[in-house]
Every structure is written in structure tokens, then in C-alpha cells.
Design an enzyme around this catalytic site. Structure first.
Site, mmCIF file in Angstrom:
data_model
loop_
_atom_site.group_PDB
_atom_site.id
_atom_site.type_symbol
_atom_site.label_atom_id
_atom_site.label_comp_id
_atom_site.label_asym_id
_atom_site.label_seq_id
_atom_site.Cartn_x
_atom_site.Cartn_y
_atom_site.Cartn_z
ATOM 1 N N LEU A 68 34.859 150.790 49.076
ATOM 2 C CA LEU A 68 33.919 151.572 48.279
ATOM 3 C C LEU A 68 32.511 151.219 48.733
ATOM 4 O O LEU A 68 32.252 150.078 49.129
ATOM 5 C CB LEU A 68 34.049 151.244 46.781
ATOM 6 C CG LEU A 68 35.289 151.724 46.025
ATOM 7 C CD1 LEU A 68 35.207 151.271 44.573
ATOM 8 C CD2 LEU A 68 35.434 153.238 46.090
ATOM 9 N N ASP A 69 31.598 152.168 48.670
ATOM 10 C CA ASP A 69 30.207 151.890 49.011
ATOM 11 C C ASP A 69 29.670 150.771 48.112
ATOM 12 O O ASP A 69 30.077 150.624 46.952
ATOM 13 C CB ASP A 69 29.342 153.136 48.812
ATOM 14 C CG ASP A 69 29.727 154.273 49.742
ATOM 15 O OD1 ASP A 69 30.383 154.012 50.769
ATOM 16 O OD2 ASP A 69 29.373 155.430 49.431
ATOM 17 N N ARG A 70 28.735 150.028 48.646
ATOM 18 C CA ARG A 70 28.198 148.869 47.913
ATOM 19 C C ARG A 70 27.675 149.219 46.513
ATOM 20 O O ARG A 70 27.943 148.482 45.557
ATOM 21 C CB ARG A 70 27.110 148.192 48.750
ATOM 22 C CG ARG A 70 26.628 146.887 48.163
ATOM 23 C CD ARG A 70 25.874 146.047 49.175
ATOM 24 N NE ARG A 70 25.671 144.706 48.635
ATOM 25 C CZ ARG A 70 25.384 143.640 49.365
ATOM 26 N NH1 ARG A 70 25.266 143.737 50.666
ATOM 27 N NH2 ARG A 70 25.220 142.460 48.807
ATOM 28 N N THR A 72 28.613 151.577 44.568
ATOM 29 C CA THR A 72 29.636 152.249 43.780
ATOM 30 C C THR A 72 30.509 151.228 43.066
ATOM 31 O O THR A 72 30.713 150.121 43.554
ATOM 32 C CB THR A 72 30.514 153.124 44.709
ATOM 33 O OG1 THR A 72 29.679 154.050 45.392
ATOM 34 C CG2 THR A 72 31.568 153.888 43.931
#
Length: 233
Positions: A68-70, A72
Site C-alpha cells: 500500500l502507498d505510504r 494509505t
């Protein structure tokens, strides 16, 4: 929607665990795997938890299945065994894992529910993906489905289901229809969140257990802040 936390040690919120799999609720700011920042990744935190909890000597095996993106939050699956990892990877590749995201956006979408199809091209220099309605060189097709779940005071809560998994896909595609995610400066929101998060949450995941062949469905509790608190259905 059932939300179950089975362990919450050292800020590591565990939602599911057995001999083969561990699923955690990622906080904003955590990185799933190590990167150039040198910050301790979530994978290492999970390894430490396994080592300490089960008194394991030597190195602990842990396979990273997805990221997951940081900024998120939400569900991240790790494999605890070398048997589970390739099977989970295969489930992701064959799209046999159903992932649902919740996003809080600034503006009302053009339709209450819709399918978005864009061609996304990543620019590594600024770590950003750009959308186009037509295929361009180096682009990849991105498809998602959204529906508006609730209108908040100043925002809209969307449920998003991905058909493809591209770099920053939800962030880029929602921005392209005039609905940037709350806090997402990179994709057009007008101010950042105080904790550098964005209001994008990997909410539920559903799949057949790769070893036990049983249906697993997990829901991640929402982060604690006033806007997310208003999203109860």
C-alpha cells in the site's frame, strides 16, 4: 461490517493470523517494504512480532504479497510460510482476491456509481501516475468501479473496487474526474492532512485461503479521526 482486532501490540494491529498468513491494519506513514528512506518497514515490524511472540530462534520467514502507498491505511497481507507465498501471489495475479477500498473525496463524483477506464503512465522522477483516455506509449490500462456510499458535511465517501492494480491508480483516476482524495496534495487536494496521511483505506479483503481452502473475509477498522468517524453506515 464486522471488524475484529485479534492483537494490538506495539502499534501493530493484527486482524487475522494462522500458521500461514498474517494480515495487519497498516497505519498512515508506515512503509510495507524498505526503501531509500531507510525507515523501518512494516515487514520488519511483523517479523519482530512473530519472533517475540513465538520465541523463534534465528531468522523469521515473511513474504510480502502486496503493498500500500505510504500515506494509505488498511489491510496488508503477509505470508508466514514459503508454501503460502507463491499461492497468494497466484491469487493476486489471477484476480481471485477481492479488495475493496474506501476513499473520502473533495467533490461529488459525476455519477453515483460508475466504471472508470484510463491509461496510466508512471513518471518515476516525481513518483506520480498520469491518466489519459487514450493509450499512450508506456501506459497501462487501469479500470476501477466506484459508488458513493455517503455524503458527509464537506466530503463524499466512496467505495472503490479495483479491476487492475496500477501505480497510484485510485488516487490518479479519482483525481482525473475532479475528485481528489482528502489530503492528497500530489493529486490535487488543496491541503495536506496533519499526519501526512490521505483518506484512502484498504477496507475489506476476501479470498480463499491458499492452504486450507476456506473463505477468508477481513474488514479493517477505520483510522481514528473526525472525518473517518463520520463514515459509519
Amino acid at each position: 461490517m464486522a471488524e475484529k482486532i485479534i492483537s494490538n501490540k506495539n502499534n501493530l494491529q493484527i486482524l487475522f493470523e494462522d500458521n500461514h498468513i498474517i494480515v495487519v491494519n497498516k497505519r498512515a506513514g508506515d512503509i510495507v517494504q524498505g526503501d531509500k528512506t531507510g525507515d523501518k518497514p512494516l515487514s520488519n515490524v511483523v517479523k519482530s512480532y512473530i519472533k517475540d511472540t513465538y520465541k523463534k530462534p534465528g531468522n523469521v520467514y515473511l513474504g510480502t504479497v502486496h503493498r500500500l502507498d505510504r500515506p494509505t491505511t488498511g489491510l496488508v497481507i503477509f505470508a508466514k510460510t514459503s508454501k503460502a507465498l507463491p499461492r497468494l501471489n497466484k491469487l493476486f495475479l489471477s484476480k481471485d482476491i477481492k479488495k475493496t477500498y474506501w476513499a473520502i473525496v473533495k467533490n461529488q463524483p459525476p455519477k453515483k456509481e460508475d466504471t472508470l477506464l484510463h491509461w496510466l503512465k508512471k513518471n518515476p522522477k516525481n513518483n506520480k501516475s498520469y491518466t489519459s483516455l487514450n493509450e499512450v506509449e508506456g501506459s497501462k490500462k487501469g479500470i476501477l468501479h466506484y459508488q458513493v456510499l455517503k455524503q458527509l458535511n464537506n466530503y463524499f465517501l466512496l467505495e472503490v473496487n479495483l479491476e487492475t492494480g496500477r501505480h497510484h491508480q485510485i488516487r490518479s483516476q479519482l483525481s482525473s474526474i475532479g475528485c481528489p482524495i482528502k489530503g492528497d496534495l500530489k493529486y490535487g487536494f488543496d491541503r495536506s492532512n496533519s499526519d501526512a496521511s490521505i483518506h484512502l483505506h484498504a477496507r475489506t479483503i476476501e479470498f480463499m485461503h491458499p492452504v486450507k481452502n476456506e473463505l477468508v473475509k477481513i474488514t479493517a477498522p477505520l483510522p481514528k479521526d473526525p472525518v473517518w468517524d463520520a463514515c459509519s453506515l
